[in-house]
Motif scaffolding. Structure first.
Motif, mmCIF file in Angstrom:
data_model
loop_
_atom_site.group_PDB
_atom_site.id
_atom_site.type_symbol
_atom_site.label_atom_id
_atom_site.label_comp_id
_atom_site.label_asym_id
_atom_site.label_seq_id
_atom_site.Cartn_x
_atom_site.Cartn_y
_atom_site.Cartn_z
ATOM 1 N N GLY A 36 0.751 -1.256 0.158
ATOM 2 C CA GLY A 36 0.011 0.215 -0.148
ATOM 3 C C GLY A 36 0.798 1.318 0.022
ATOM 4 O O GLY A 36 2.073 1.288 -0.019
ATOM 5 N N GLY A 37 0.089 2.352 -0.039
ATOM 6 C CA GLY A 37 0.952 3.688 -0.013
ATOM 7 C C GLY A 37 1.727 3.968 -1.227
ATOM 8 O O GLY A 37 1.596 3.305 -2.157
ATOM 9 N N THR A 38 2.114 5.214 -1.103
ATOM 10 C CA THR A 38 3.108 5.552 -2.347
ATOM 11 C C THR A 38 4.256 4.724 -2.405
ATOM 12 O O THR A 38 4.820 4.659 -3.633
ATOM 13 C CB THR A 38 3.454 7.261 -2.013
ATOM 14 O OG1 THR A 38 4.034 7.372 -0.920
ATOM 15 C CG2 THR A 38 2.213 7.918 -2.485
ATOM 16 N N SER A 39 4.779 4.365 -1.214
ATOM 17 C CA SER A 39 5.829 3.283 -1.487
ATOM 18 C C SER A 39 5.567 2.195 -2.213
ATOM 19 O O SER A 39 6.199 1.397 -2.991
ATOM 20 C CB SER A 39 6.228 3.022 -0.174
ATOM 21 O OG SER A 39 5.415 2.224 0.817
ATOM 22 N N ASP A 61 4.053 12.462 -4.144
ATOM 23 C CA ASP A 61 3.834 13.089 -2.982
ATOM 24 C C ASP A 61 3.681 14.443 -2.865
ATOM 25 O O ASP A 61 2.756 15.178 -2.672
ATOM 26 C CB ASP A 61 4.904 12.957 -1.739
ATOM 27 C CG ASP A 61 4.674 11.524 -1.172
ATOM 28 O OD1 ASP A 61 3.605 10.926 -1.361
ATOM 29 O OD2 ASP A 61 5.638 10.915 -0.686
ATOM 30 N N ILE A 62 4.537 15.268 -3.994
ATOM 31 C CA ILE A 62 4.461 16.693 -4.112
ATOM 32 C C ILE A 62 3.099 17.372 -4.501
ATOM 33 O O ILE A 62 2.342 18.011 -4.123
ATOM 34 C CB ILE A 62 5.651 17.308 -4.782
ATOM 35 C CG1 ILE A 62 6.999 16.981 -3.939
ATOM 36 C CG2 ILE A 62 5.695 18.763 -5.247
ATOM 37 C CD1 ILE A 62 8.201 17.467 -4.599
ATOM 38 N N PRO A 63 2.658 16.678 -5.606
ATOM 39 C CA PRO A 63 1.376 17.097 -6.140
ATOM 40 C C PRO A 63 0.194 16.862 -5.418
ATOM 41 O O PRO A 63 -0.663 17.949 -5.313
ATOM 42 C CB PRO A 63 1.181 16.217 -7.455
ATOM 43 C CG PRO A 63 2.400 15.736 -7.883
ATOM 44 C CD PRO A 63 3.093 15.667 -6.687
ATOM 45 N N ALA A 136 -3.866 11.439 0.420
ATOM 46 C CA ALA A 136 -4.944 10.940 -0.751
ATOM 47 C C ALA A 136 -6.333 10.797 0.171
ATOM 48 O O ALA A 136 -7.446 11.185 -0.476
ATOM 49 C CB ALA A 136 -4.508 9.798 -1.484
ATOM 50 N N ALA A 137 -6.378 10.225 1.414
ATOM 51 C CA ALA A 137 -7.456 9.684 1.815
ATOM 52 C C ALA A 137 -7.997 11.088 2.549
ATOM 53 O O ALA A 137 -9.414 11.227 2.554
ATOM 54 C CB ALA A 137 -7.054 8.769 3.103
ATOM 55 N N GLY A 149 -10.571 6.704 7.292
ATOM 56 C CA GLY A 149 -10.149 5.351 7.600
ATOM 57 C C GLY A 149 -10.526 4.544 6.387
ATOM 58 O O GLY A 149 -9.674 3.613 5.945
ATOM 59 N N GLN A 150 -11.825 4.696 5.880
ATOM 60 C CA GLN A 150 -12.550 3.959 4.664
ATOM 61 C C GLN A 150 -11.555 4.361 3.496
ATOM 62 O O GLN A 150 -11.405 3.380 2.493
ATOM 63 C CB GLN A 150 -13.991 4.209 4.496
ATOM 64 C CG GLN A 150 -14.646 3.472 5.601
ATOM 65 C CD GLN A 150 -16.182 3.801 5.491
ATOM 66 O OE1 GLN A 150 -16.591 4.605 4.899
ATOM 67 N NE2 GLN A 150 -16.943 2.676 6.004
ATOM 68 N N ALA A 151 -11.319 5.423 3.318
ATOM 69 C CA ALA A 151 -10.667 6.119 2.240
ATOM 70 C C ALA A 151 -9.158 5.544 2.142
ATOM 71 O O ALA A 151 -8.682 5.093 1.149
ATOM 72 C CB ALA A 151 -10.626 7.594 2.283
#
Length: 281
Positions: A36-39, A61-63, A136-137, A149-151
């Protein structure tokens, strides 16, 4: 004093991001565990197009950070940029120097999740964040009303599912879910601390005698809470106190020695600050 607190927070954020970077480089990225995540998204792009993970994360991340400023206001500040930047640099800088300890996917998922959880927990403990899917969430929550949490769960699940499709392995997605679960649990553990104490709620017809005994025999402070039975409508004091884990048996014996009909609730207390316990930072 404020200056030292500021330096301590940034040192803590820096330490946490470096630990997170090591978790990614030693366990997760080389084994295609995109938890998950950007990683996770950067891991997919790395193995597909050869892009550096840290730089890719920063580019993602920057945008999101700029969009969050527009949509959410100045809620995410310097700490977010600092955490995201240090994490990106740490990942790409340490990647050539760290070993891949094992190719066993289960071991990588568990130990990678534990180490990443420790790192992220430290970052959060020092009031930092590394941007990523929490931004993002927050944006999805603001635009759609879906809970954060759901997002967050939806975004991470999308990344994990995407990794499974791109890598052509549902098994990798399942291992990524294990890693994500472990990470979240360890983050909570680092932030809250282990259950070092127990909170007792004692409802007894001899509440005054119970309270006196706790103070006399254990030397613990007691608070009397006003209680009222919903069925009986009778009013009764509820004894509340916090004790160390080694005193749990003693206090239970004490209560039932006085009142065999007492109703007792024992709850974990992860962090207790004040007299007899930890001092506030």
């Amino acid at each position: 004093m404020v200056k030292w607190k500021w330096l301590r927070d940034y040192a803590g954020i820096g330490l946490g991001t470096v630990i997170t970077a090591l978790a990614l480089n030693i366990f997760l990225i080389p084994n295609k565990v995109a938890a998950g995540g950007t990683s996770g998204l950067a891991t997919v792009l790395h193995h597909t197009f050869g892009l550096p993970v840290g730089l890719t994360m920063l580019a993602l991340d920057i945008p999101m950070f700029l969009l969050s400023l527009k949509i959410l206001g100045a809620r995410f500040g310097v700490n977010t940029l600092f955490g995201a930047g240090i994490l990106a640099v740490s990942i790409d800088f340490t990647a050539p120097f760290v070993p891949v300890l094992t190719r066993d996917l289960l071991l990588n998922s568990i130990y990678g999740g534990v180490l990443a959880g420790v790192g992220m927990g430290i970052v959060f403990k020092f009031k930092g964040t590394t941007a990523g899917t929490d931004l993002a969430a927050a944006i999805i929550n603001k635009l759609t009303g879906i809970s954060i949490g759901q997002a967050l769960l939806g975004v991470d699940f999308f990344v994990i599912a995407l990794a499974g499709v791109v890598f052509g392995s549902a098994e990798l997605s399942l291992y990524a879910l294990i890693s994500l679960f472990v990470t979240t649990k360890i983050i909570d553990l680092v932030q809250e601390g282990p259950s070092a104490a127990k909170a007792f709620f004692i409802m007894s017809s001899s509440s005054g005698e119970v309270a006196d005994a706790i103070m006399a025999e254990l030397g613990r402070g007691v608070t009397m809470l006003a209680g009222r039975g919903a069925y009986t409508k009778s009013e009764r004091d509820v004894v509340f106190c916090v004790v160390s884990t080694r005193e749990v048996s003693h206090i239970k014996d004490l209560v039932y020695r006085i009142d065999r009909q007492a109703f007792v609730i024992v709850a974990d207390a992860h962090e207790v600050l004040g007299e007899g316990f930890s001092s506030p930072r």
